[in-house]
Design an enzyme around this catalytic site. Sequence first.
Site, mmCIF file in Angstrom:
data_model
loop_
_atom_site.group_PDB
_atom_site.id
_atom_site.type_symbol
_atom_site.label_atom_id
_atom_site.label_comp_id
_atom_site.label_asym_id
_atom_site.label_seq_id
_atom_site.Cartn_x
_atom_site.Cartn_y
_atom_site.Cartn_z
ATOM 1 N N SER A 178 0.895 -1.059 -0.150
ATOM 2 C CA SER A 178 0.072 -0.047 0.034
ATOM 3 C C SER A 178 0.903 1.204 0.021
ATOM 4 O O SER A 178 0.527 2.417 -0.418
ATOM 5 C CB SER A 178 -0.871 0.034 1.167
ATOM 6 O OG SER A 178 -0.262 -0.046 2.562
ATOM 7 N N HIS A 206 -4.715 -3.008 -3.059
ATOM 8 C CA HIS A 206 -4.555 -2.041 -4.339
ATOM 9 C C HIS A 206 -4.286 -2.536 -5.213
ATOM 10 O O HIS A 206 -3.937 -2.201 -6.387
ATOM 11 C CB HIS A 206 -3.130 -1.383 -3.674
ATOM 12 C CG HIS A 206 -3.501 -0.505 -2.456
ATOM 13 N ND1 HIS A 206 -3.837 0.973 -2.617
ATOM 14 C CD2 HIS A 206 -3.253 -1.083 -1.088
ATOM 15 C CE1 HIS A 206 -3.860 1.055 -1.289
ATOM 16 N NE2 HIS A 206 -3.565 0.286 -0.469
ATOM 17 N N LYS A 237 -11.467 1.155 -2.934
ATOM 18 C CA LYS A 237 -10.324 1.585 -3.484
ATOM 19 C C LYS A 237 -10.547 1.839 -5.092
ATOM 20 O O LYS A 237 -11.412 2.649 -5.408
ATOM 21 C CB LYS A 237 -8.968 1.023 -3.312
ATOM 22 C CG LYS A 237 -8.575 1.383 -1.674
ATOM 23 C CD LYS A 237 -7.564 0.446 -1.083
ATOM 24 C CE LYS A 237 -7.392 1.149 0.385
ATOM 25 N NZ LYS A 237 -6.778 0.090 1.381
HETATM 26 C C1 LIG Z 1 -6.988 0.161 2.738
HETATM 27 C C2 LIG Z 1 -6.433 -1.191 3.237
HETATM 28 C C3 LIG Z 1 -7.174 -1.944 4.035
HETATM 29 C C4 LIG Z 1 -8.408 -1.652 4.533
HETATM 30 O O1 LIG Z 1 -9.454 -1.524 3.669
HETATM 31 P P1 LIG Z 1 -10.673 -0.279 4.014
HETATM 32 O O2 LIG Z 1 -11.774 -0.999 3.440
HETATM 33 O O3 LIG Z 1 -10.162 1.030 3.927
HETATM 34 O O4 LIG Z 1 -10.772 -0.660 5.660
HETATM 35 C C5 LIG Z 1 -6.524 -3.279 4.287
HETATM 36 N N1 LIG Z 1 -5.467 -3.617 3.445
HETATM 37 C C6 LIG Z 1 -4.736 -2.901 2.662
HETATM 38 C C7 LIG Z 1 -3.372 -3.339 2.031
HETATM 39 C C8 LIG Z 1 -5.303 -1.587 2.383
HETATM 40 O O5 LIG Z 1 -4.564 -0.546 1.534
#
Ligand SMILES: *Cc1c(COP(=O)(O)O)cnc(C)c1O
Length: 395
Positions: A178, A206, A237
């Site tokens: 991330s 991601h 995302k």
């Molecule tokens: C953003 C993210 C999460 C958390 O996801 P949300 O739906 O925003 O709670 C989990 N793992 C990774 C690698 C992330 O980047």
Amino acid sequence: MVLEFLEAERRRRRAAGLQREMRPVDGAQDAFLTVDGRRVLSLCSNNYLGLANHPALAEAAARAARELGIGAGASRLISGSMRIHHDLEDRLGDLKGTERALLFTSGYHANLGTISALVGAGDAVFSDALNHASLIDGCRLSRADIHAYAHCDPGDLESALRGSRARRKLIVTDSIFSMDGDAAPLRDICDLAERHGAMVMVDEAHATGVVGPRGAGLADELGLQSRITVQMGTLGKALGTFGAYVAAADDVIEHLVNHARTLIYTTALPPPVVAAAIAALDLVHAEPERRDRLRRNARRLHDGLARTGYAVAGEADSHILPVMIGDPDETMRLSVALLDRGVFAHGIRPPTVPAGTSRIRATVMATHSDADIDAAVEAFKDAHHRDTEDTEISD
Ligand SMILES: *Cc1c(COP(=O)(O)O)cnc(C)c1O
């Protein structure tokens, strides 16, 4: 006064350059945002495909709101599991090439609930040193022994696996990291897992919607779906909505429905969000050019920043570009200088990243034009020159 610790903590954060604040932005999450009344280029969103404010998603959500309402009423094990949740799960299972998929309220919930359902006291988790905080917290909550292995280092992972006598073993890793944008060595990880009898959990937050010919993620691109125990991903995302999923074999999902406390004890996703996610999957399928565009934008920004003399880590076509600075104060000064020049790009500091690796985490979107990317490079160039008059930007 009992709350004196707040002031002490604030002073400590400020002295270390680690004070955080939330900056209000007006309008939708688009390629441009409005900050303090000024239109600025967004270079910090995970809305990679530009779907968060796409009219097809808004229309699907509005229709679901009218027909099914806003709230899910309760946990799916309590008030009935709405058909639309099952529809989205079927779509996600198809995309990920697994028997089933299971929705969670967020990626954070998914990681906490899944890891703590799969391993417990007496078991062992093997966790990449740069894994996302939600994976780390899931490992801690599980009470399994935690072995952090060196980032993307199968050799270090292997020695940890070899030294373990644990009853059950689980390897957890981001697929695309991330904060670094690089890819986990998933093939090596699967080989090691099979050799040492370990389960594998991959977090495709991601990569979902972005990586691979169908946007199904890194596991699909490498053809590893059947060798990975759990593929987790988020809907908030690239898919532009909210929530998360776990894709796995039927017996794994059945286990999670019975043991994942972050599924059992929390209200299900709102129907409009679920409907919007289905619309997003339609677009991921129908418009592969968004992925191509994202990759082209990533390369253009990477090349432009590298030419300007910045140290951009990670792979040249990654949509996440860590512009390495090192010092937290210097990182935040660069972030402010960029905003002055019309580019919104956040500084990332410890504890999100290891000490000494503060960076600007620049992310591109499919909805950026070539001119937008070039303007971003110019802003970085100008900010660099201004900044180096009194401080060096280290490489
Ligand atoms: C953003 C993210 C999460 C958390 O996801 P949300 O739906 O925003 O709670 C989990 N793992 C990774 C690698 C992330 O980047």
